[in-house]
Motif scaffolding. Structure first.
Motif, PDB file in Angstrom:
ATOM      1  N   TYR A 191      32.256  11.618 -76.859  1.00  0.00           N
ATOM      2  CA  TYR A 191      31.510  10.950 -76.128  1.00  0.00           C
ATOM      3  C   TYR A 191      30.468   9.958 -77.084  1.00  0.00           C
ATOM      4  O   TYR A 191      30.396   8.945 -76.921  1.00  0.00           O
ATOM      5  CB  TYR A 191      30.778  11.813 -74.976  1.00  0.00           C
ATOM      6  CG  TYR A 191      29.800  11.073 -74.465  1.00  0.00           C
ATOM      7  CD1 TYR A 191      30.087  10.089 -73.430  1.00  0.00           C
ATOM      8  CD2 TYR A 191      28.206  11.233 -74.600  1.00  0.00           C
ATOM      9  CE1 TYR A 191      28.988   9.180 -72.852  1.00  0.00           C
ATOM     10  CE2 TYR A 191      27.333  10.227 -74.148  1.00  0.00           C
ATOM     11  CZ  TYR A 191      27.688   9.466 -73.132  1.00  0.00           C
ATOM     12  OH  TYR A 191      26.685   8.598 -72.657  1.00  0.00           O
ATOM     13  N   ARG A 192      29.998  11.035 -78.062  1.00  0.00           N
ATOM     14  CA  ARG A 192      28.962  10.416 -79.123  1.00  0.00           C
ATOM     15  C   ARG A 192      29.643   9.350 -79.798  1.00  0.00           C
ATOM     16  O   ARG A 192      29.362   8.135 -80.271  1.00  0.00           O
ATOM     17  CB  ARG A 192      28.538  11.325 -79.987  1.00  0.00           C
ATOM     18  CG  ARG A 192      27.717  11.168 -80.958  1.00  0.00           C
ATOM     19  CD  ARG A 192      26.153  11.198 -80.454  1.00  0.00           C
ATOM     20  NE  ARG A 192      25.263  10.868 -81.569  1.00  0.00           N
ATOM     21  CZ  ARG A 192      24.082  10.686 -81.537  1.00  0.00           C
ATOM     22  NH1 ARG A 192      23.547  10.971 -80.371  1.00  0.00           N
ATOM     23  NH2 ARG A 192      23.154  10.384 -82.410  1.00  0.00           N
ATOM     24  N   GLU A 193      30.929   9.526 -80.059  1.00  0.00           N
ATOM     25  CA  GLU A 193      31.767   8.528 -81.049  1.00  0.00           C
ATOM     26  C   GLU A 193      32.062   7.354 -80.164  1.00  0.00           C
ATOM     27  O   GLU A 193      31.995   6.137 -80.583  1.00  0.00           O
ATOM     28  CB  GLU A 193      33.006   9.344 -81.409  1.00  0.00           C
ATOM     29  CG  GLU A 193      33.888   8.361 -82.377  1.00  0.00           C
ATOM     30  CD  GLU A 193      33.364   7.833 -83.721  1.00  0.00           C
ATOM     31  OE1 GLU A 193      33.592   6.921 -84.234  1.00  0.00           O
ATOM     32  OE2 GLU A 193      32.389   8.444 -84.280  1.00  0.00           O
ATOM     33  N   LEU A 194      32.356   7.505 -78.840  1.00  0.00           N
ATOM     34  CA  LEU A 194      32.715   6.349 -78.149  1.00  0.00           C
ATOM     35  C   LEU A 194      31.661   5.493 -77.734  1.00  0.00           C
ATOM     36  O   LEU A 194      31.573   4.265 -77.671  1.00  0.00           O
ATOM     37  CB  LEU A 194      33.435   6.882 -76.817  1.00  0.00           C
ATOM     38  CG  LEU A 194      34.582   7.464 -76.987  1.00  0.00           C
ATOM     39  CD1 LEU A 194      35.417   7.990 -75.652  1.00  0.00           C
ATOM     40  CD2 LEU A 194      35.836   6.245 -77.526  1.00  0.00           C
ATOM     41  N   THR A 195      30.239   5.957 -77.631  1.00  0.00           N
ATOM     42  CA  THR A 195      29.143   5.479 -77.105  1.00  0.00           C
ATOM     43  C   THR A 195      28.292   4.978 -78.370  1.00  0.00           C
ATOM     44  O   THR A 195      27.272   4.109 -78.085  1.00  0.00           O
ATOM     45  CB  THR A 195      28.324   6.293 -76.033  1.00  0.00           C
ATOM     46  OG1 THR A 195      28.137   7.726 -76.671  1.00  0.00           O
ATOM     47  CG2 THR A 195      29.126   6.343 -75.067  1.00  0.00           C
ATOM     48  N   ALA A 196      28.501   5.669 -79.471  1.00  0.00           N
ATOM     49  CA  ALA A 196      27.750   5.216 -80.676  1.00  0.00           C
ATOM     50  C   ALA A 196      28.504   5.499 -81.754  1.00  0.00           C
ATOM     51  O   ALA A 196      29.770   5.068 -81.815  1.00  0.00           O
ATOM     52  CB  ALA A 196      26.470   6.228 -80.605  1.00  0.00           C
TER      53      ALA A 196
END
Length: 305
Positions: A191-196
């Motif tokens: 999720y972190r990689e997809l959003t930031a």
């Protein structure tokens, strides 16, 4: 005995020096650091279990839902403790983290009294009262509650309370905790990689190395502690445990220049006085208990009669 002291002291020294390591990852978000700490700790634990041929014990535990629930709870407590600790270190609150681990033994006594219905000795009660005075002094002096210290002390004390009755040793339990937490950490990192942008995917080689090293750096002190705990008394461990917060305190003040005003020092002095009373009471109780216990020869004679 000497080897046990070396192992235990080494574990506490490693924990005391950890702020230096986390400071080197100051550019990485604290929760991302914790996620990698869990992932790479699990990988390191897998290596140790394989070398020690201990997989059969873990396989049996996976079928016990009650044990799984216990270790999921301890894992969540450990995650909360790690997150607050890493965030506090990188937000220049190392001194307050040291306060948390100075208070921790006294929180253990409090939980033993409230949860396990253990009776407080007079010395323990005095130590608790002096420690409370120190916490209240720091609260009113600074106008803010020392929440970092109390969260660290509280989560680690609850963790220790649950692990006290858990059916697995240090390595097996740690492996199970990190295994149960890993799916959540993987989802978070995706999720972190997809959003930031994650520091691991977009960082430099030094950042990758440090994040991977978080695994063995986390697991190694646990193994040293487990080896030392089997060879020394609880009283000895109780004295040695102050190595970690003392080093943290010195690192915060000397290495990173965190403020230590005279008023703040008074609050710490009250906590240190409480710990001195607690340690003295533990030593006296240990000696008095040993004095009234029959020697091995006396126990043999009694059984023969």
């Amino acid at each position: 005995m000497n080897r046990g002291v070396i192992y235990a002291a080494g574990a506490y020294a490693c924990w005391g020096l950890l702020p230096v390591f986390w400071k080197s990852l100051q550019h990485v978000d604290a929760l991302e650091i914790v996620a990698h700490r869990i992932l790479w700790s699990l990988a390191f634990a897998f290596v140790l279990l394989t070398l020690g041929r201990r997989w059969s014990r873990i396989g049996v535990i996976w079928r016990d839902r009650r044990v799984l629930a216990t270790f999921l709870t301890t894992g969540m407590l450990l995650t909360a403790n790690w997150f607050v600790y890493v965030w506090a270190v990188n937000a220049d609150h190392i001194v307050e983290t040291s306060l948390g681990y100075f208070i921790n033994p006294l929180i253990n006594v409090l939980l033993g009294s409230l949860v396990l219905k253990e009776r407080l000795r007079i010395g323990q009660g005095v130590a608790m009262s002096v420690a409370l005075a120190g916490v209240l002094y720091l609260t009113f002096q600074y106008g803010s509650f020392p929440w970092i210290a109390l969260i660290l002390a509280g989560t680690f004390a609850l963790y220790g309370l649950l692990r006290k009755t858990a059916p697995l040793d240090s390595l097996d339990g740690f492996t199970l905790e990190t295994a149960l937490l890993t799916p959540m950490m993987v989802i978070f990192l995706i999720y972190r990689e997809l959003t930031a942008q994650t520091a691991f995917a977009h960082g430099d080689p030094l950042t990758w190395t440090l994040l991977i090293a978080a695994g063995p750096i986390t697991a190694a002190p646990l193994l040293l502690f487990a080896a030392g705990a089997r060879r020394v008394s609880l009283v000895t461990l109780g004295v040695l445990q102050y190595i970690a917060p003392t080093l943290q305190f010195l690192i915060g003040v000397v290495a990173y220049g965190e403020p230590l005003t005279p008023s703040r020092l008074i609050g710490f002095a009250l906590i240190w006085t409480a710990l001195a009373i607690y340690t003295f009471d533990s030593l006296v109780h240990r000696r008095s208990t040993a004095a009234v216990m029959p020697s091995p020869s006396m126990r043999i004679d009694a059984s023969c009669d």
